[in-house]
Design a protein around this motif. Structure first.
Motif, PDB file in Angstrom:
ATOM      1  N   PHE A 189       0.831  -1.214   0.000  1.00 24.71           N
ATOM      2  CA  PHE A 189       0.000   0.000   0.000  1.00 24.71           C
ATOM      3  C   PHE A 189       0.862   1.259   0.000  1.00 24.71           C
ATOM      4  O   PHE A 189       0.579   2.216  -0.734  1.00 24.71           O
ATOM      5  CB  PHE A 189      -0.937  -0.010   1.210  1.00 24.71           C
ATOM      6  N   VAL A 190       1.920   1.272   0.795  1.00 25.53           N
ATOM      7  CA  VAL A 190       2.817   2.436   0.833  1.00 25.53           C
ATOM      8  C   VAL A 190       3.486   2.643  -0.529  1.00 25.53           C
ATOM      9  O   VAL A 190       3.655   3.784  -0.979  1.00 25.53           O
ATOM     10  CB  VAL A 190       3.857   2.268   1.956  1.00 25.53           C
ATOM     11  N   ALA A 191       3.844   1.567  -1.200  1.00 28.47           N
ATOM     12  CA  ALA A 191       4.443   1.688  -2.531  1.00 28.47           C
ATOM     13  C   ALA A 191       3.450   2.294  -3.517  1.00 28.47           C
ATOM     14  O   ALA A 191       3.817   3.130  -4.358  1.00 28.47           O
ATOM     15  CB  ALA A 191       4.907   0.319  -3.019  1.00 28.47           C
ATOM     16  N   ILE A 192       2.178   1.899  -3.405  1.00 33.07           N
ATOM     17  CA  ILE A 192       1.134   2.466  -4.273  1.00 33.07           C
ATOM     18  C   ILE A 192       0.958   3.953  -3.988  1.00 33.07           C
ATOM     19  O   ILE A 192       0.863   4.775  -4.914  1.00 33.07           O
ATOM     20  CB  ILE A 192      -0.200   1.711  -4.074  1.00 33.07           C
ATOM     21  N   GLU A 193       0.910   4.310  -2.722  1.00 30.34           N
ATOM     22  CA  GLU A 193       0.788   5.716  -2.335  1.00 30.34           C
ATOM     23  C   GLU A 193       1.970   6.533  -2.865  1.00 30.34           C
ATOM     24  O   GLU A 193       1.793   7.625  -3.417  1.00 30.34           O
ATOM     25  CB  GLU A 193       0.725   5.847  -0.809  1.00 30.34           C
ATOM     26  N   THR A 194       3.174   5.998  -2.700  1.00 31.30           N
ATOM     27  CA  THR A 194       4.378   6.695  -3.143  1.00 31.30           C
ATOM     28  C   THR A 194       4.330   6.956  -4.646  1.00 31.30           C
ATOM     29  O   THR A 194       4.620   8.068  -5.110  1.00 31.30           O
ATOM     30  CB  THR A 194       5.630   5.863  -2.793  1.00 31.30           C
ATOM     31  N   GLU A 195       3.951   5.940  -5.401  1.00 34.31           N
ATOM     32  CA  GLU A 195       3.878   6.089  -6.862  1.00 34.31           C
ATOM     33  C   GLU A 195       2.792   7.071  -7.270  1.00 34.31           C
ATOM     34  O   GLU A 195       2.985   7.912  -8.148  1.00 34.31           O
ATOM     35  CB  GLU A 195       3.625   4.726  -7.509  1.00 34.31           C
ATOM     36  N   ALA A 196       1.636   6.986  -6.613  1.00 31.19           N
ATOM     37  CA  ALA A 196       0.518   7.877  -6.951  1.00 31.19           C
ATOM     38  C   ALA A 196       0.870   9.338  -6.667  1.00 31.19           C
ATOM     39  O   ALA A 196       0.566  10.225  -7.478  1.00 31.19           O
ATOM     40  CB  ALA A 196      -0.737   7.469  -6.170  1.00 31.19           C
ATOM     41  N   PHE A 197       1.493   9.590  -5.542  1.00 29.41           N
ATOM     42  CA  PHE A 197       1.869  10.965  -5.216  1.00 29.41           C
ATOM     43  C   PHE A 197       2.941  11.482  -6.177  1.00 29.41           C
ATOM     44  O   PHE A 197       2.932  12.648  -6.555  1.00 29.41           O
ATOM     45  CB  PHE A 197       2.362  11.054  -3.773  1.00 29.41           C
TER      46      PHE A 197
END
Length: 201
Positions: A189-197
């Protein structure tokens, strides 16, 4: 065909609600050991073919064979005991090697700017992973009044530099079984957030 503005706004709202729910789940599991009722609800979670969906399904599977007492012992060994394999889920520790460091000072300054006060009776330093996830849930879900892009700014300053490493450590911590799957979920989830931001910057 381009989406209408109202449809796009609805989609963004749904994404933010889903993000908030993910943060709420992580905050709950990191702040305390889940009781039998919560473990039962986790066992009913469904997944899909996405990396996050696969992580949800894996957590549901391990919850289906878990019991509250066993998970409580695991939580104690990971976060409260002094034995081998324990973790310190604090930004200050991951970034400076000690507790109550400069990252906590910067976080408290940010919380003051956002108008967030320390909850009465709460003894944990605010840079605990559970508290940071709880704050992100409040910002993403709109329960904490904050300027536009506040979630990205907060995430990039106070979570991104360390929390992915924490979840990776949780994944492979010696006492972890149930919580190894929580680590996987958090890391993905943190990796998804990082990429999205990064894409929205």
């Amino acid at each position: 065909m381009p989406q209408e503005p109202q449809e796009l706004d609805r989609l963004i709202d749904e994404v933010d609600r889903a993000r908030a729910q993910e943060y709420v789940l992580l905050a709950a599991l990191l702040s305390r050991s889940p009781d039998a009722q919560m473990i039962g609800r986790l066992a009913l979670m469904s997944g899909d073919a996405t990396p996050l969906g696969v992580a949800h399904a894996a957590l549901a599977k391990v919850a289906g064979r878990a019991n509250a007492e066993g998970v409580k012992r695991e939580y104690f060994a990971l976060f409260e005991g002094l034995g081998h394999g324990g973790l310190l889920p604090y930004a200050s520790y991951y970034l400076t090697g000690s507790l109550y460091g400069r990252p906590l000072v910067r976080l408290r300054e940010a919380l003051q700017r956002l108008g967030i006060e320390r909850a009465a009776g709460r003894s944990e330093p605010e840079d605990h992973a559970a508290i940071l996830c709880e704050i992100m849930a409040g910002i993403a879900g709109g329960h904490i009044g904050a300027p536009a892009e506040a979630d990205r700014a907060f995430f990039e300053e106070h979570l991104a530099p360390w929390i992915g490493r924490f979840f990776a450590d949780l994944e492979c911590a010696a006492p972890a079984d149930f919580y190894a799957h929580v680590g996987t979920l958090g890391r993905i989830f943190v990796a998804i957030e990082t990429e999205a931001f990064a894409l929205s910057a």
